[in-house]
Design a protein around this motif. Structure first.
Motif, short mmCIF file in Angstrom:
data_model
loop_
_atom_site.label_atom_id
_atom_site.label_comp_id
_atom_site.label_asym_id
_atom_site.label_seq_id
_atom_site.Cartn_x
_atom_site.Cartn_y
_atom_site.Cartn_z
N ALA A 91 42.50 43.56 -3.11
CA ALA A 91 41.70 43.35 -1.90
C ALA A 91 40.74 42.18 -2.09
O ALA A 91 40.48 41.42 -1.14
CB ALA A 91 40.93 44.62 -1.56
N PHE A 92 40.21 42.03 -3.30
CA PHE A 92 39.31 40.92 -3.60
C PHE A 92 40.02 39.59 -3.46
O PHE A 92 39.52 38.65 -2.82
CB PHE A 92 38.72 41.10 -5.00
N GLY A 122 31.57 36.75 2.96
CA GLY A 122 32.15 38.08 2.79
C GLY A 122 31.42 38.87 1.73
O GLY A 122 30.88 38.32 0.77
N TRP A 123 31.40 40.20 1.93
CA TRP A 123 30.78 41.11 0.97
C TRP A 123 31.84 41.65 0.02
O TRP A 123 32.91 42.11 0.45
CB TRP A 123 30.12 42.26 1.73
N VAL A 124 31.57 41.56 -1.27
CA VAL A 124 32.50 42.05 -2.29
C VAL A 124 32.24 43.54 -2.50
O VAL A 124 31.22 43.93 -3.07
CB VAL A 124 32.33 41.28 -3.61
N ASN A 125 33.15 44.36 -2.03
CA ASN A 125 33.01 45.82 -2.10
C ASN A 125 33.28 46.31 -3.53
O ASN A 125 34.36 46.09 -4.06
CB ASN A 125 34.01 46.46 -1.13
N ILE A 159 31.92 32.66 -2.65
CA ILE A 159 31.85 33.78 -1.71
C ILE A 159 30.44 34.36 -1.72
O ILE A 159 29.86 34.58 -2.79
CB ILE A 159 32.90 34.86 -2.04
N LYS A 193 42.76 38.99 -1.79
CA LYS A 193 43.10 38.80 -0.37
C LYS A 193 41.88 38.32 0.41
O LYS A 193 41.99 37.48 1.32
CB LYS A 193 43.61 40.12 0.22
N GLN A 194 40.71 38.84 0.05
CA GLN A 194 39.48 38.42 0.70
C GLN A 194 39.21 36.93 0.45
O GLN A 194 38.81 36.20 1.36
CB GLN A 194 38.31 39.26 0.17
N VAL A 238 33.24 30.97 1.53
CA VAL A 238 33.73 32.18 2.19
C VAL A 238 32.56 33.11 2.44
O VAL A 238 31.76 33.39 1.54
CB VAL A 238 34.79 32.89 1.32
N THR A 271 41.91 35.03 2.69
CA THR A 271 41.99 35.13 4.15
C THR A 271 40.66 35.34 4.85
O THR A 271 40.61 35.36 6.07
CB THR A 271 42.91 36.29 4.55
N ALA A 272 39.58 35.52 4.12
CA ALA A 272 38.29 35.82 4.77
C ALA A 272 37.83 34.65 5.61
O ALA A 272 38.28 33.51 5.46
CB ALA A 272 37.24 36.16 3.70
#
Length: 548
Positions: free
Chosen positions: A208-209, A198-201, A152, A211-212, A196, A215-216
């Protein structure tokens, strides 16, 4: 940078100034920065307070030397694997060196072997590589070591590039397969990584991580399409110069290649065997018994596999975020964390430090906010220490390379002139714009070969000031004569850099300990080659998932 504007030299104890101001550059390296230097010959009697300052700084810092590089040729700036060819590691296969600089070759090989050992310790073949960039580590883990990897990365351009490089590697593997008519080469369907974007918040939950990850938006999923030949023809091989036949990694039967030199092959195998033993020792020190057991699906996200987290030089808060996910997420069974960019870590005093990219502004923190909400401190214990706060300058200083600077001092490199140039330029900038402080000029190429007026012309333009701004050349010449003092002062600050890094990493180890997890801090990389060389390794014991 403020050496002249804030008269930093005279902030030093008055007894230090006369003994430091006349030191040669090699003397600064031997007497101040190099903790292992044995034959110290002082040109004058040093104050006890200065000796104590140096001794304390060395004593409080974790040893940075990689034990595998001890005893190598004196003065060599690169590991032994680069002695034959300075740009190509002799221990890394051809296909993994494509597009990869020597420093990164050294890092992905050593970290990859350690991640593989963690996977074997935890009976887990899945890895999540966070902050994967162009996917160099991802490809080695996937195609070289046969692990199932999800990578990611926040920068979509880098993710696209990683997928492109995957295709080039697959093309090279297929050509090797056809050339040797060999069916034992690893197939793409067995080990192709999933990329993937996506930015890891840092503020998001582990749910949420996960799920990211699931599904990201994916740039590639499954085997990427080979993209055709590169300018140079590649051959497929793993770190021992061969291809693997199993997704679990290479087998002994693959070790013999018709075009390999038997002597060098034995040397490489012996070296890698030593590294595998070292990796096993690291894992054993973290936790003597670490077996994975079954887990009811309700503890995690149904259908999502267990995995090992890894981050190679994950920037700022990203390394801290990975540690939190490791502690809280039942799917994560192990972690290897290599941190960098400490100045971008959030703190209660500075929740939005300069340089952060891709994150919204954070609200003003509540005075009762727990320490673990920030990048530092993470542990309650360090958060409770009086005076534990680290300024932006302290954290930025911890990112400097001590070993490289010692080498420059001993070589009396002209590169040292740039420190004085930047401090001089700051005075002229503030004369014109008193509100403009520590403006970002970035690196000016070959600055040490320029005269100061030439350097100033380029630097002023970068901060929006007229390049032809009149300069008091007599004043500039007087400041340039103090270059030695600037270098000494910078060296005193650099002496504290390993101490600050130690505090940040020790805080993270204590955070893990407070959450019931043992860890090990390993100086895995050669610090002369890779300054941020510590890897924090942790495993969960059986039954520990989801309980912390």
């Amino acid at each position: 940078m403020e050496f002249f504007t804030e008269d930093l030299w005279h902030t030093l104890p008055s007894s230090w100034q006369p003994v430091l101001q006349d030191l040669s550059y090699p003397q600064i390296a031997d007497l101040l920065l190099d903790a292992a230097h044995g034959d110290r010959r002082y040109p004058s009697v040093w104050p006890l307070s200065l000796l104590a300052f140096r001794a304390t700084a060395h004593a409080l810092a974790f040893p940075r030397e990689c034990w595998q590089e001890r005893g190598r040729a004196a003065g060599s700036a690169k590991p032994e694997e680069f002695l034959e060819n300075q740009s190509q590691s002799s221990l890394l296969g051809h296909i993994f060196r494509k597009h990869v600089k020597p420093k990164k070759q050294h890092e992905i090989r050593k970290l990859g072997m350690l991640v593989k050992q963690l996977c074997e310790q935890t009976d887990c073949s899945s890895v999540v590589d966070v902050g994967s960039g162009q996917g160099h580590l991802t490809r080695f883990l996937s195609f070289g070591l046969g692990l199932s990897v999800t990578a990611i990365e926040a920068d979509r351009a880098l993710v696209t590039m990683a997928s492109k490089f995957d295709g080039q590697l697959l093309w090279a593997v297929e050509k090797e397969r056809q050339k040797k008519n060999c069916s034992s080469l690893v197939r793409a369907s067995q080990s192709s990584p999933r990329h993937v974007a996506g930015w890891v918040n840092p503020k998001a939950s582990w749910e949420a991580f996960v799920k990211q990850l699931r599904t990201a938006d994916c740039i590639s999923e499954g085997p990427p399409t080979p993209s055709g030949p590169s300018k140079k023809r590649l051959r497929g091989s793993d770190p021992r110069g061969r291809q693997t036949s199993s997704p679990r990694g290479p087998t002994d039967s693959d070790a013999r290649s018709p075009d390999s030199d038997s002597t060098s092959q034995r040397q490489v195998s012996a070296s890698e065997s030593k590294e595998e033993s070292f990796a096993e020792t690291c894992c054993a020190r973290v936790h003597p018994v670490c077996h994975r057991g079954g887990r009811p699906e309700e503890k995690g996200q149904p259908g999502y596999p267990d995995f090992v987290l890894t981050g190679l030089h994950a920037c700022g808060d990203l390394s801290a975020t990975l540690l939190r996910h490791f502690v809280n997420c039942p799917h994560v069974c192990g972690i290897t964390s290599v941190a960098c960019c400490y100045m971008k870590i959030t703190t209660k005093e500075n929740p939005s430090p300069p340089g952060l990219v891709g994150r919204p502004p954070l609200p003003t923190p509540d005075q009762d906010s727990p320490p673990s909400e920030f990048g530092y401190p993470m542990s309650s214990w360090v958060g409770g220490l009086p005076g534990h706060q680290l300024s932006y300058k302290a954290r930025e200083g911890a990112c400097h390379a001590v070993e490289d600077y010692v080498r420059r001092l001993r070589e009396e490199s002209e590169l040292l002139r740039t420190h004085c140039y930047r401090a001089m330029l700051e005075t002229f900038i503030r004369d014109t714009r008193p509100d403009l402080r520590r403006a970002g000029i970035q690196t000016i190429k070959k600055a040490h070969l320029l005269t100061f007026p030439e350097y100033a012309c380029l630097g002023l333009a970068r901060v929006g000031l007229p390049p032809g701004l009149p300069l008091d050349l007599e004043r500039a010449e007087a400041m340039l004569k103090q270059q030695g003092r600037v270098v000494v002062y910078f060296s005193l600050a650099l002496l504290l850099a390993p101490v600050v890094e130690t505090l940040v990493l020790l805080d993270r180890m204590i955070y893990l300990q407070e959450n019931g997890v043992d860890s090990q801090l390993v100086p895995l990389f050669d610090p002369n080659f890779s300054p941020r060389n510590f890897v924090l390794v942790a495993l969960k014991a059986r039954g520990q998932e989801g309980e912390t």
